[in-house]
Every structure is written in C-alpha cells, then in structure tokens.
Design a protein around this motif. Structure first.
Motif, PDB file in Angstrom:
ATOM      1  N   PHE A 174       1.520  14.241  -0.478  1.00 59.75           N
ATOM      2  CA  PHE A 174       2.984  13.626  -0.804  1.00 59.75           C
ATOM      3  C   PHE A 174       3.240  13.692  -2.170  1.00 59.75           C
ATOM      4  CE2 PHE A 174      -0.492  10.342  -1.371  1.00 59.75           C
ATOM      5  CZ  PHE A 174      -0.179   9.749  -2.442  1.00 59.75           C
ATOM      6  N   VAL A 175       4.471  13.220  -2.619  1.00 61.68           N
ATOM      7  CA  VAL A 175       4.855  13.335  -4.053  1.00 61.68           C
ATOM      8  C   VAL A 175       4.666  11.768  -4.742  1.00 61.68           C
ATOM      9  CG1 VAL A 175       6.934  13.788  -5.521  1.00 61.68           C
ATOM     10  CG2 VAL A 175       6.695  15.109  -3.330  1.00 61.68           C
ATOM     11  N   ALA A 176       4.206  11.828  -5.787  1.00 60.20           N
ATOM     12  CA  ALA A 176       4.048  10.583  -6.525  1.00 60.20           C
ATOM     13  C   ALA A 176       4.192  10.616  -7.821  1.00 60.20           C
ATOM     14  CB  ALA A 176       2.488  10.228  -6.136  1.00 60.20           C
TER      15      ALA A 176
ATOM     16  N   GLU B  17       0.800  -1.213  -0.055  1.00 56.38           N
ATOM     17  CA  GLU B  17      -0.094  -0.027  -0.241  1.00 56.38           C
ATOM     18  C   GLU B  17       0.910   1.280  -0.030  1.00 56.38           C
ATOM     19  OE1 GLU B  17      -2.448  -0.534   3.465  1.00 56.38           O
ATOM     20  OE2 GLU B  17      -3.524  -1.889   2.577  1.00 56.38           O
ATOM     21  N   ILE B  18       0.226   2.179  -0.135  1.00 56.81           N
ATOM     22  CA  ILE B  18       1.156   3.752  -0.272  1.00 56.81           C
ATOM     23  C   ILE B  18       1.856   3.758   1.182  1.00 56.81           C
ATOM     24  CG2 ILE B  18       0.791   6.200  -0.460  1.00 56.81           C
ATOM     25  CD1 ILE B  18      -1.449   5.729  -2.389  1.00 56.81           C
ATOM     26  N   PRO B  19       3.150   4.131   1.252  1.00 59.16           N
ATOM     27  CA  PRO B  19       3.824   4.001   2.565  1.00 59.16           C
ATOM     28  C   PRO B  19       3.746   5.593   2.815  1.00 59.16           C
ATOM     29  CG  PRO B  19       5.245   4.019   0.453  1.00 59.16           C
ATOM     30  CD  PRO B  19       3.989   3.778  -0.145  1.00 59.16           C
ATOM     31  N   GLN B  20       3.872   5.931   4.275  1.00 57.47           N
ATOM     32  CA  GLN B  20       4.284   7.241   4.600  1.00 57.47           C
ATOM     33  C   GLN B  20       5.797   7.642   4.079  1.00 57.47           C
ATOM     34  OE1 GLN B  20       2.183   9.068   6.504  1.00 57.47           O
ATOM     35  NE2 GLN B  20       0.762   7.608   6.009  1.00 57.47           N
ATOM     36  N   VAL B  21       5.752   9.065   3.742  1.00 56.82           N
ATOM     37  CA  VAL B  21       7.087   9.635   3.273  1.00 56.82           C
ATOM     38  C   VAL B  21       7.190  11.137   3.774  1.00 56.82           C
ATOM     39  CG1 VAL B  21       7.385   8.174   1.150  1.00 56.82           C
ATOM     40  CG2 VAL B  21       5.999   9.902   1.136  1.00 56.82           C
ATOM     41  N   ASP B  22       8.471  11.508   3.747  1.00 57.86           N
ATOM     42  CA  ASP B  22       8.802  12.953   3.951  1.00 57.86           C
ATOM     43  C   ASP B  22       8.538  13.551   2.557  1.00 57.86           C
ATOM     44  OD1 ASP B  22       9.681  15.662   4.285  1.00 57.86           O
ATOM     45  OD2 ASP B  22      11.320  14.828   5.650  1.00 57.86           O
ATOM     46  N   PRO B  23       7.621  14.335   2.190  1.00 54.20           N
ATOM     47  CA  PRO B  23       7.498  14.797   0.806  1.00 54.20           C
ATOM     48  C   PRO B  23       8.701  15.501   0.288  1.00 54.20           C
ATOM     49  CG  PRO B  23       6.198  16.212   2.207  1.00 54.20           C
ATOM     50  CD  PRO B  23       6.651  15.039   3.133  1.00 54.20           C
ATOM     51  N   PHE B  24       9.690  15.954   1.179  1.00 54.43           N
ATOM     52  CA  PHE B  24      10.761  16.776   0.656  1.00 54.43           C
ATOM     53  C   PHE B  24      12.027  15.878   0.600  1.00 54.43           C
ATOM     54  CE2 PHE B  24       8.387  19.895   3.337  1.00 54.43           C
ATOM     55  CZ  PHE B  24       7.570  20.725   2.238  1.00 54.43           C
ATOM     56  N   ARG B  25      12.009  14.461   0.919  1.00 54.44           N
ATOM     57  CA  ARG B  25      12.882  13.665   0.781  1.00 54.44           C
ATOM     58  C   ARG B  25      12.593  12.456  -0.165  1.00 54.44           C
ATOM     59  NH1 ARG B  25      16.911  14.085   4.776  1.00 54.44           N
ATOM     60  NH2 ARG B  25      16.564  15.548   6.349  1.00 54.44           N
ATOM     61  N   GLU B  26      11.494  12.012  -0.252  1.00 54.88           N
ATOM     62  CA  GLU B  26      10.981  11.016  -0.796  1.00 54.88           C
ATOM     63  C   GLU B  26       9.630  11.125  -1.562  1.00 54.88           C
ATOM     64  OE1 GLU B  26      12.990   6.815   1.117  1.00 54.88           O
ATOM     65  OE2 GLU B  26      11.475   7.950   2.379  1.00 54.88           O
ATOM     66  N   GLY B  27       9.398  10.264  -2.660  1.00 58.26           N
ATOM     67  CA  GLY B  27       8.134  10.063  -3.255  1.00 58.26           C
ATOM     68  C   GLY B  27       7.793   8.658  -3.283  1.00 58.26           C
ATOM     69  N   VAL B  28       6.581   8.545  -3.504  1.00 65.94           N
ATOM     70  CA  VAL B  28       5.824   7.272  -3.557  1.00 65.94           C
ATOM     71  C   VAL B  28       5.678   6.855  -5.193  1.00 65.94           C
ATOM     72  CG1 VAL B  28       3.905   5.823  -3.309  1.00 65.94           C
ATOM     73  CG2 VAL B  28       4.670   7.458  -1.589  1.00 65.94           C
ATOM     74  N   MET B  29       6.078   5.506  -5.437  1.00 62.66           N
ATOM     75  CA  MET B  29       5.921   5.097  -7.038  1.00 62.66           C
ATOM     76  C   MET B  29       5.028   4.155  -6.916  1.00 62.66           C
ATOM     77  SD  MET B  29       8.774   3.948  -9.727  1.00 62.66           S
ATOM     78  CE  MET B  29       9.704   5.406  -9.882  1.00 62.66           C
ATOM     79  N   GLU B  30       3.882   4.303  -7.654  1.00 63.32           N
ATOM     80  CA  GLU B  30       3.037   2.986  -7.707  1.00 63.32           C
ATOM     81  C   GLU B  30       3.459   2.407  -9.088  1.00 63.32           C
ATOM     82  OE1 GLU B  30      -1.617   2.810  -7.573  1.00 63.32           O
ATOM     83  OE2 GLU B  30      -1.202   2.807  -9.673  1.00 63.32           O
ATOM     84  N   LEU B  31       3.873   0.959  -9.170  1.00 62.16           N
ATOM     85  CA  LEU B  31       4.621   0.324 -10.123  1.00 62.16           C
ATOM     86  C   LEU B  31       3.739  -0.879 -10.270  1.00 62.16           C
ATOM     87  CD1 LEU B  31       6.968  -0.203 -12.109  1.00 62.16           C
ATOM     88  CD2 LEU B  31       8.106  -1.457  -9.922  1.00 62.16           C
ATOM     89  N   SER B  32       3.327  -0.951 -11.571  1.00 63.00           N
ATOM     90  CA  SER B  32       2.427  -2.158 -11.961  1.00 63.00           C
ATOM     91  C   SER B  32       3.483  -2.855 -12.679  1.00 63.00           C
ATOM     92  CB  SER B  32       1.328  -1.596 -13.034  1.00 63.00           C
ATOM     93  OG  SER B  32       0.309  -0.943 -11.723  1.00 63.00           O
TER      94      SER B  32
END
Length: 234
Positions: free
Chosen positions: A180-182, A137-152
């Motif tokens: 967050f960044v995605a 599932e979408i993890p928690q991130v610091d938006p100024f350090r990491e983003g979330v990538m949904e990879l199919s």
C-alpha cells in the motif's frame, strides 16, 4: 504497477493502462485512466521509466503546495499524545530517468480533485481537500486511489483541544509504497489555534520503497521546515 521499467512493458489494473511499446520503430509511452489518454515518443538508449505515487497536489493543474485532510473531531487531553491513521489521496507520477537526469513525464489519478481555502480570504492558502475517517490501526486501501497516513498528535497545551483537520506543505511529503502507499506525519498542538505539522522520512513498514519526489525531478529547491497552522484545526 509501481516500479522501474526499461524498454517495452505493459501494466493494466482496472481502469488504468500504462505501457511502452514500439510503434513504427519508435518507443512510445501510453497511458489511459478513466477514459483520459496521454502519449509521448521516448528517444532513449539506457533510460528507465519510473512509476510511483507522488504528492497529491498536481491535478487538474498545479495551483497549490498544500494538502488539507479533514476528519472526525477528536478531543485531545492536555499533555496527551496519540497516533492515529488517516487516508490521503494518491496521484501517480511517471518519470523518465537516465544516469544524469530525471524528468516528469506524466501525472494522473482517479476521481475528481477538490480544493478549499484554509485561513482568511486575504492571508489564507488554497489547499487540496480530502475527507478521511480516523482509524486506530492501518486501514485497507486501494493503492491507486488512497494512501495511509500515520499521524502522531501531541498536545503541548494546558487545556483540552479539539482537532478535526490537518494541513501540510507538500514539499515536505515523503511517500513510500509496497503493498500500500504510506506517509508518516506529526502534528504538535501549540495553542488552541496553532499547530506545527511535518512529515517523517521513514517507511511505515520495513521493506517499503521511497517514491521519487516531484520537486526533486523538477529541480525545485525544497527545505524541509514543516508548516505552521495559524488558522485553527477544528
């Protein structure tokens, strides 16, 4: 901090300070991040300052267009598809924009950037390297350090395939931001050693804002063609 600003402003978050203030009658942009500073005088009547996450391949200097994310090995069944979530590094871009033009003003980020060779020494490519866990599932991130990538991931092979890394061409990257960044991406396994990767131009959640892309601001022609991983993915 991400967004559009006109005239003077000040945004501070932890170790980051970004501001535009009038100094001796001149509008001056200043940025501080982890002790590093940057300053420019801005001569503008109607322009805006735009701050958003950008393709993470620019620091400490521009040496590649490729991003490699390494993760815990996954065994993919023949014909199977699965969507997972990874983390990717965030770099922050600052642009100056007017009605007729947009230019890159500043790029900065937290931490130290690491690079690696993907492929052979003669024919391979240098890529920005990042390590991520695999999340259902979408993890928690610091938006100024990491983003979330949904990879199919889709395995079109007739045999089991092990996957532990994915490589992208950053000119194809479409980044969105909100809470967050995605980014949204695909990986099609063609053989045991070859795969096609690409990004999807769509927000991960409704209401997210699309980032200004560095290649657009730099007037560099970019064709979204994806990337063919020819040197394996495990």
């Amino acid at each position: 901090m991400f967004g559009r600003y006109r005239g003077t402003f000040r945004r501070e978050c932890g170790d980051i300070l970004v501001e535009a203030e009038t100094v001796d009658g001149l509008l001056t942009y200043r940025r501080r991040c982890e002790g590093q500073t940057f300053e420019r005088i801005l001569v503008s009547n109607t322009g805006e300052v735009v701050i958003n996450p950008v393709e993470p391949v620019n620091l400490p200097r521009e040496i590649t267009d490729f991003l490699l994310v390494e993760f815990s090995p996954m065994m993919i069944e023949p014909g199977a598809s699965r969507t997972v979530y990874l983390k990717f590094p965030v770099e922050i871009g600052v642009f100056v924009e007017s009605a007729r033009d947009i230019e890159v003003l500043d790029v900065f980020a937290f931490g130290t950037q690491k690079y690696t060779l993907y492929g052979s020494p003669t024919n391979g490519v240098i890529a920005r390297w990042y390590r991520s866990a695999v999340y259902p599932e979408i993890p928690q991130v610091d938006p100024f350090r990491e983003g979330v990538m949904e990879l199919s991931i889709q395995n079109t092979c007739r045999e089991w395939v092990e996957v532990s890394r994915v490589v992208f061409e950053s000119t194809d990257m479409k980044i969105y931001y909100g809470d967050f960044v995605a980014a949204t991406a695909t990986m099609k396994l063609l053989t045991r050693t070859m795969a096609e990767t690409d990004f999807v131009d769509a927000p991960l959640r409704p209401g997210m804002v699309k980032s200004v892309e560095l290649y657009t601001a730099r007037k560099i022609p970019a064709i979204d063609r994806g990337y063919l991983m020819e040197w394996g993915f495990s």
